[in-house]
Design an enzyme around this catalytic site. Structure first.
Site, PDB file in Angstrom:
ATOM      1  N   ASN A   1       0.868  -1.181   0.000  1.00 61.34           N
ATOM      2  CA  ASN A   1       0.000   0.000   0.000  1.00 61.34           C
ATOM      3  C   ASN A   1       0.905   1.231   0.000  1.00 61.34           C
ATOM      4  O   ASN A   1       1.520   1.559   1.018  1.00 61.34           O
ATOM      5  CB  ASN A   1      -0.889  -0.021   1.258  1.00 61.34           C
TER       6      ASN A   1
ATOM      7  N   LYS B   1       0.135   4.314  -0.222  1.00 57.65           N
ATOM      8  CA  LYS B   1      -0.466   5.520   0.381  1.00 57.65           C
ATOM      9  C   LYS B   1      -0.260   6.713  -0.572  1.00 57.65           C
ATOM     10  O   LYS B   1      -0.271   6.519  -1.771  1.00 57.65           O
ATOM     11  CB  LYS B   1       0.108   5.738   1.778  1.00 57.65           C
TER      12      LYS B   1
ATOM     13  N   HIS C   1      -9.266   1.549   5.251  1.00 55.34           N
ATOM     14  CA  HIS C   1      -7.971   1.742   5.899  1.00 55.34           C
ATOM     15  C   HIS C   1      -8.142   2.713   7.065  1.00 55.34           C
ATOM     16  O   HIS C   1      -8.921   3.665   6.981  1.00 55.34           O
ATOM     17  CB  HIS C   1      -6.951   2.282   4.891  1.00 55.34           C
TER      18      HIS C   1
ATOM     19  N   GLU D   1      -6.413   5.071   8.052  1.00 53.86           N
ATOM     20  CA  GLU D   1      -6.147   6.478   7.714  1.00 53.86           C
ATOM     21  C   GLU D   1      -7.376   7.117   7.081  1.00 53.86           C
ATOM     22  O   GLU D   1      -7.628   8.301   7.247  1.00 53.86           O
ATOM     23  CB  GLU D   1      -4.919   6.567   6.794  1.00 53.86           C
TER      24      GLU D   1
ATOM     25  N   GLU E   1      -4.935  -4.492  10.786  1.00 51.51           N
ATOM     26  CA  GLU E   1      -3.906  -3.463  10.926  1.00 51.51           C
ATOM     27  C   GLU E   1      -4.129  -2.703  12.231  1.00 51.51           C
ATOM     28  O   GLU E   1      -4.922  -1.753  12.271  1.00 51.51           O
ATOM     29  CB  GLU E   1      -3.978  -2.479   9.758  1.00 51.51           C
TER      30      GLU E   1
ATOM     31  N   GLY F   1       3.005   2.670  10.627  1.00 48.73           N
ATOM     32  CA  GLY F   1       3.953   3.761  10.427  1.00 48.73           C
ATOM     33  C   GLY F   1       4.700   4.168  11.681  1.00 48.73           C
ATOM     34  O   GLY F   1       5.365   5.195  11.713  1.00 48.73           O
TER      35      GLY F   1
ATOM     36  N   SER G   1       3.895  -1.811  10.179  1.00 47.67           N
ATOM     37  CA  SER G   1       5.355  -1.857  10.325  1.00 47.67           C
ATOM     38  C   SER G   1       5.959  -3.229   9.996  1.00 47.67           C
ATOM     39  O   SER G   1       6.937  -3.645  10.607  1.00 47.67           O
ATOM     40  CB  SER G   1       5.785  -1.423  11.725  1.00 47.67           C
TER      41      SER G   1
HETATM   42  P1  13P Z   1       3.382   0.633   7.532  1.00 45.18           P
HETATM   43  O1  13P Z   1       3.903  -0.653   6.978  1.00 45.18           O
HETATM   44  O2  13P Z   1       4.097   1.842   6.985  1.00 45.18           O
HETATM   45  O3  13P Z   1       3.312   0.612   9.027  1.00 45.18           O
HETATM   46  O4  13P Z   1       1.873   0.791   7.016  1.00 45.18           O
HETATM   47  C1  13P Z   1       1.004  -0.263   7.152  1.00 45.18           C
HETATM   48  C2  13P Z   1      -0.247   0.054   6.431  1.00 45.18           C
HETATM   49  O5  13P Z   1      -0.985   0.955   6.825  1.00 45.18           O
HETATM   50  C3  13P Z   1      -0.562  -0.711   5.218  1.00 45.18           C
HETATM   51  O6  13P Z   1      -1.848  -0.446   4.780  1.00 45.18           O
END
Ligand code: 13P
Length: 256
Positions: A9, A11, A96, A98, A168, A174, A214
């Site tokens: 992903n 982003k 997601h 976010e 997640e 992140g 992560s």
């Molecule tokens: P990270 O791997 O950067 O922590 O992000 C995970 C994520 O949100 C994948 O959708």
């Protein structure tokens, strides 16, 4: 456990030019190999066309990170699932954290998006996960169950082969902090068990539950080894060909 799915992903990263460079590196790494695991990339909308071009005739799936819940029409700035299909996407990420946090997406909206996308023919990666506060209050399973319930009640078990769940934990995204393999396994087993209460084992036989938060080459092996972890949804580590391909290699070594 089925074959593993490794999904990147991206982003809000990588416009067409940078996307082309990254995808060419990934392609060079995969060319000529027969993969047992599955690989998918989720670039931003503007780089989907580039992904389609660079990944032509490879088994890598292309997906979008979001979709609107309606059919095409007067929704300025939005993209429909029919458009994603036309652009070469087979998958879409929905719900997601976010999007839930920064764009106010509720469980109900996430459910409408999932239903529309699946009805239109996309495969959905549905993200669920609790915040740190929710985990500290020991509410993590309840929160995840609610997130799942609102979507599943909009679907039937015939839709199971169009659905992948991504667990997640918000506190691991992140942050560099990963769920321990035991925490991941425990939640994945809980999710699978919950699904089994609603849908038949046969319908669920191919349904994957990915871990995201992560994941990187250093911890991927331990996480992917867990019985109910069927792959990873990778953010930061999917933005570099080296780390993304290293995780693919780990999945290949674990493939059964
Ligand atoms: P990270 O791997 O950067 O922590 O992000 C995970 C994520 O949100 C994948 O959708």
């Amino acid at each position: 456990m089925s074959n593993l799915l490794i999904a990147g992903n991206w982003k809000m990263n990588k416009g067409p030019e940078e996307a082309q460079k990254l995808l060419k590196e990934i392609r060079a790494n995969l060319d000529g190999r027969k993969l047992t695991s599955q690989v998918a990339v989720f670039p931003p909308y503007v780089s989907i066309h580039t992904a389609k071009e660079v990944l032509d005739e490879t088994p890598v799936f292309i997906g979008a990170q979001n979709v609107h819940e309606s059919s095409p029409g007067a929704f300025t700035g939005e993209v429909s699932s029919s458009m994603l299909l036309e652009a070469g996407c087979s998958h879409v990420i929905i719900g997601h954290s976010e999007r839930r946090e920064h764009f106010g997406e509720s469980n109900e909206l996430v459910a409408r998006k999932a239903r529309r996308a699946i009805n239109d023919g996309l495969k959905v990666i549905l993200c669920v996960g609790e915040t740190l506060q929710e985990r500290k209050k020991n509410r993590h399973q309840k929160v995840v169950m609610e997130q799942l319930r609102s979507v599943l009640q909009q679907l039937t078990e015939e839709n199971a082969n169009s659905l992948t769940i991504a667990y997640e934990p918000v506190w691991a995204i992140g942050t560099g902090e990963t769920a321990t393999p035991q925490q991941a396994q425990e939640m994945h087993a809980f999710i699978r068990n919950y699904l089994t209460e609603l849908w038949s084992t046969q319908a669920l036989s191919g349904l994957k539950i990915l871990y995201g938060g992560s994941m990187k080459p250093e911890n991927a092996m331990e996480l992917l080894k867990q019985e109910d972890v069927d792959g990873g949804l990778i953010g930061g580590a999917s933005l570099k060909a080296e780390s993304f391909c290293e995780i693919i290699n780990i999945a290949e070594n674990l493939s059964r």
